[in-house]
Scaffold this motif. Structure first.
Motif, short mmCIF file in Angstrom:
data_model
loop_
_atom_site.label_atom_id
_atom_site.label_comp_id
_atom_site.label_asym_id
_atom_site.label_seq_id
_atom_site.Cartn_x
_atom_site.Cartn_y
_atom_site.Cartn_z
N ARG A 99 0.83 -1.21 0.00
CA ARG A 99 0.00 0.00 0.00
C ARG A 99 0.86 1.25 0.00
O ARG A 99 0.59 2.21 -0.73
N LYS A 100 1.91 1.26 0.83
CA LYS A 100 2.79 2.45 0.93
C LYS A 100 3.43 2.78 -0.41
O LYS A 100 3.54 3.94 -0.80
N GLN A 101 3.85 1.74 -1.14
CA GLN A 101 4.51 1.98 -2.43
C GLN A 101 3.51 2.52 -3.46
O GLN A 101 3.83 3.41 -4.24
N ILE A 102 2.28 2.01 -3.42
CA ILE A 102 1.25 2.52 -4.33
C ILE A 102 0.92 3.98 -3.96
O ILE A 102 0.73 4.83 -4.83
N GLU A 103 0.88 4.25 -2.67
CA GLU A 103 0.55 5.59 -2.16
C GLU A 103 1.54 6.65 -2.70
O GLU A 103 1.13 7.67 -3.24
N VAL A 104 2.82 6.37 -2.57
CA VAL A 104 3.82 7.36 -3.00
C VAL A 104 4.01 7.32 -4.52
O VAL A 104 4.01 8.37 -5.19
N ASN A 105 4.21 6.13 -5.07
CA ASN A 105 4.61 6.02 -6.48
C ASN A 105 3.47 6.30 -7.45
O ASN A 105 3.71 6.67 -8.60
N ALA A 106 2.23 6.13 -6.98
CA ALA A 106 1.10 6.30 -7.90
C ALA A 106 0.12 7.38 -7.44
O ALA A 106 -0.07 8.39 -8.12
N LEU A 107 -0.47 7.21 -6.24
CA LEU A 107 -1.53 8.14 -5.84
C LEU A 107 -1.03 9.57 -5.64
O LEU A 107 -1.75 10.53 -5.91
N GLY A 108 0.23 9.71 -5.18
CA GLY A 108 0.79 11.05 -5.00
C GLY A 108 0.78 11.85 -6.30
O GLY A 108 0.67 13.08 -6.29
N LEU A 109 0.89 11.14 -7.41
CA LEU A 109 0.84 11.80 -8.73
C LEU A 109 -0.48 12.54 -8.93
O LEU A 109 -0.51 13.64 -9.47
N ILE A 110 -1.57 11.90 -8.49
CA ILE A 110 -2.89 12.52 -8.67
C ILE A 110 -2.98 13.79 -7.82
O ILE A 110 -3.41 14.84 -8.29
N THR A 111 -2.54 13.68 -6.57
CA THR A 111 -2.59 14.85 -5.66
C THR A 111 -1.80 16.01 -6.25
O THR A 111 -2.30 17.14 -6.36
N VAL A 112 -0.55 15.73 -6.63
CA VAL A 112 0.32 16.80 -7.12
C VAL A 112 -0.20 17.35 -8.45
O VAL A 112 -0.22 18.57 -8.67
N PHE A 113 -0.67 16.48 -9.32
CA PHE A 113 -1.15 16.93 -10.62
C PHE A 113 -2.36 17.86 -10.47
O PHE A 113 -2.39 18.96 -11.00
N ARG A 114 -3.35 17.40 -9.69
CA ARG A 114 -4.58 18.22 -9.69
C ARG A 114 -4.41 19.52 -8.91
O ARG A 114 -5.03 20.52 -9.24
N ASP A 115 -3.52 19.51 -7.89
CA ASP A 115 -3.34 20.75 -7.14
C ASP A 115 -2.47 21.76 -7.90
O ASP A 115 -2.72 22.96 -7.84
N PHE A 116 -1.45 21.28 -8.61
CA PHE A 116 -0.58 22.21 -9.34
C PHE A 116 -1.15 22.63 -10.70
O PHE A 116 -0.73 23.65 -11.25
N LEU A 117 -2.09 21.85 -11.23
CA LEU A 117 -2.60 22.13 -12.59
C LEU A 117 -2.99 23.60 -12.82
O LEU A 117 -2.59 24.20 -13.82
N PRO A 118 -3.74 24.23 -11.90
CA PRO A 118 -4.14 25.62 -12.15
C PRO A 118 -2.97 26.60 -12.21
O PRO A 118 -3.12 27.72 -12.68
N VAL A 119 -1.80 26.19 -11.72
CA VAL A 119 -0.63 27.09 -11.69
C VAL A 119 0.30 26.85 -12.89
O VAL A 119 1.23 27.60 -13.13
N ILE A 120 0.05 25.76 -13.64
CA ILE A 120 0.90 25.46 -14.80
C ILE A 120 0.38 26.27 -15.99
O ILE A 120 -0.81 26.26 -16.29
N LYS A 121 1.31 26.95 -16.66
CA LYS A 121 0.87 27.80 -17.78
C LYS A 121 0.37 26.96 -18.96
O LYS A 121 0.71 25.78 -19.06
N LYS A 122 -0.41 27.57 -19.83
CA LYS A 122 -0.95 26.86 -20.99
C LYS A 122 0.21 26.32 -21.83
O LYS A 122 1.22 27.00 -21.99
N SER A 123 0.08 25.10 -22.30
CA SER A 123 1.13 24.39 -23.06
C SER A 123 2.34 24.05 -22.21
O SER A 123 3.41 23.73 -22.74
N GLY A 124 2.20 24.16 -20.89
CA GLY A 124 3.28 23.75 -19.99
C GLY A 124 3.39 22.22 -19.94
O GLY A 124 2.82 21.51 -20.77
N LEU A 125 4.13 21.76 -18.94
CA LEU A 125 4.54 20.36 -18.94
C LEU A 125 4.35 19.73 -17.57
O LEU A 125 4.65 20.36 -16.55
N PHE A 126 3.87 18.50 -17.55
CA PHE A 126 3.87 17.70 -16.31
C PHE A 126 4.56 16.38 -16.62
O PHE A 126 4.17 15.67 -17.55
N ILE A 127 5.61 16.08 -15.86
CA ILE A 127 6.32 14.81 -16.04
C ILE A 127 6.20 13.99 -14.77
O ILE A 127 6.54 14.46 -13.68
#
Ligand SMILES: NC(=O)c1ccc[n+]([C@@H]2O[C@H](COP(=O)([O-])OP(=O)(O)OC[C@H]3O[C@@H](n4cnc5c(N)ncnc54)[C@H](OP(=O)(O)O)[C@@H]3O)[C@@H](O)[C@H]2O)c1
Length: 224
Positions: A99-127
């Protein structure tokens, strides 16, 4: 460019944050735990960002918005490979460790992506840094829960990419087998080589085929 790195304490994240700052980019570097010994510079700011802590990620977004403004890119490097996953199988490893590995390696991506999305400029990048271990072409006998978590991470990236359409570019990137705390036993390259590849992707000098979204650090398509 203005770039956020999540997971900049050690290994690839640390090397990449330093390299981007030395090239003159503004870097907001997220650490799981803030460390007094880490040295900041004018264009390299460290913030606490445990990828599994939604409150900390939201705070980091607010700080970035007010002090840095719109950003060009977010790189999610945070990852764990627990000791039990090096020796156990899915038949024996504790569910808590899986569970811990799924939490960091996978689910954290969703948290970081959706929270930072409004701050990323148009045509910016998420890796999202994923792994060849997340590919179905990889049979999965080595590091089983890690592999499951990285396959999940790849699917998350693919789904987020389709969800946001053309507004930003979204990639899952395999960084190579690096000589870091995590990768020492299977290493083929130093993290500096991978970091140069990530700089080239971020700066737009790597050619990436249209419709490719799972690539290695040199921009080559990875097998799904
Ligand atoms: N090394 C390889 O051969 C290899 C191969 C394929 C893919 N990858 C992937 O590449 C990425 C970087 O790997 P690496 O080799 O540089 O690993 P590493 O040296 O073990 O560093 C991992 C980093 O992730 C951070 N981290 C862990 N949990 C976190 C959390 N909850 N929130 C924020 N940060 C967290 C760690 O912070 P602390 O320092 O606080 O623990 C550390 O800075 C990982 O996603 C890994 O899965 C690595």
């Amino acid at each position: 460019m203005k770039i956020v790195i999540v997971g900049a304490g050690r290994g690839l994240g640390h090397v990449l944050a330093q390299m981007l700052a030395e090239k003159g980019h503004t870097v907001v570097a997220g650490l799981r735990r803030l460390d007094d010994t880490i040295s900041e510079r004018e264009n390299l700011i460290y913030l606490q960002m445990d990828a599994t802590d939604e409150g900390q990620i939201r705070d980091a977004v607010q700080w970035t918005k007010h002090h840095v403004g719109e950003i060009d890119a977010v790189v999610y490097v945070a990852g764990i490979l627990l000791q039990s996953d090096r020796t156990e199988t899915l038949l024996t490893e504790s569910l808590d460790d899986i569970r811990k590995q799924i939490e960091v390696n996978a689910l954290g991506l969703i948290t970081v992506f959706r929270d930072f999305l409004p701050v990323i400029k148009k045509s910016g990048l998420f890796i999202g840094v994923t792994s060849e271990g997340g590919s179905f072409a990889n049979e999965g006998s080595l590091f089983p829960a890690y592999g499951v978590s990285k396959t999940t991470a790849n699917k998350i990236i693919q789904t987020l990419r389709v969800t946001v359409g053309e507004s930003i570019n979204v990639y899952a990137v395999h960084p190579g087998r690096m000589n870091t705390d995590m990768g020492r036993t299977t290493a083929q390259i130093e993290p500096e080589e991978a970091a140069i590849g990530f700089c080239n992707i971020l700066e737009g000098t790597t050619h990436i085929e249209k419709d490719q979204w799972f690539i290695d650090y040199r921009g080559n398509a990875m097998p799904l």
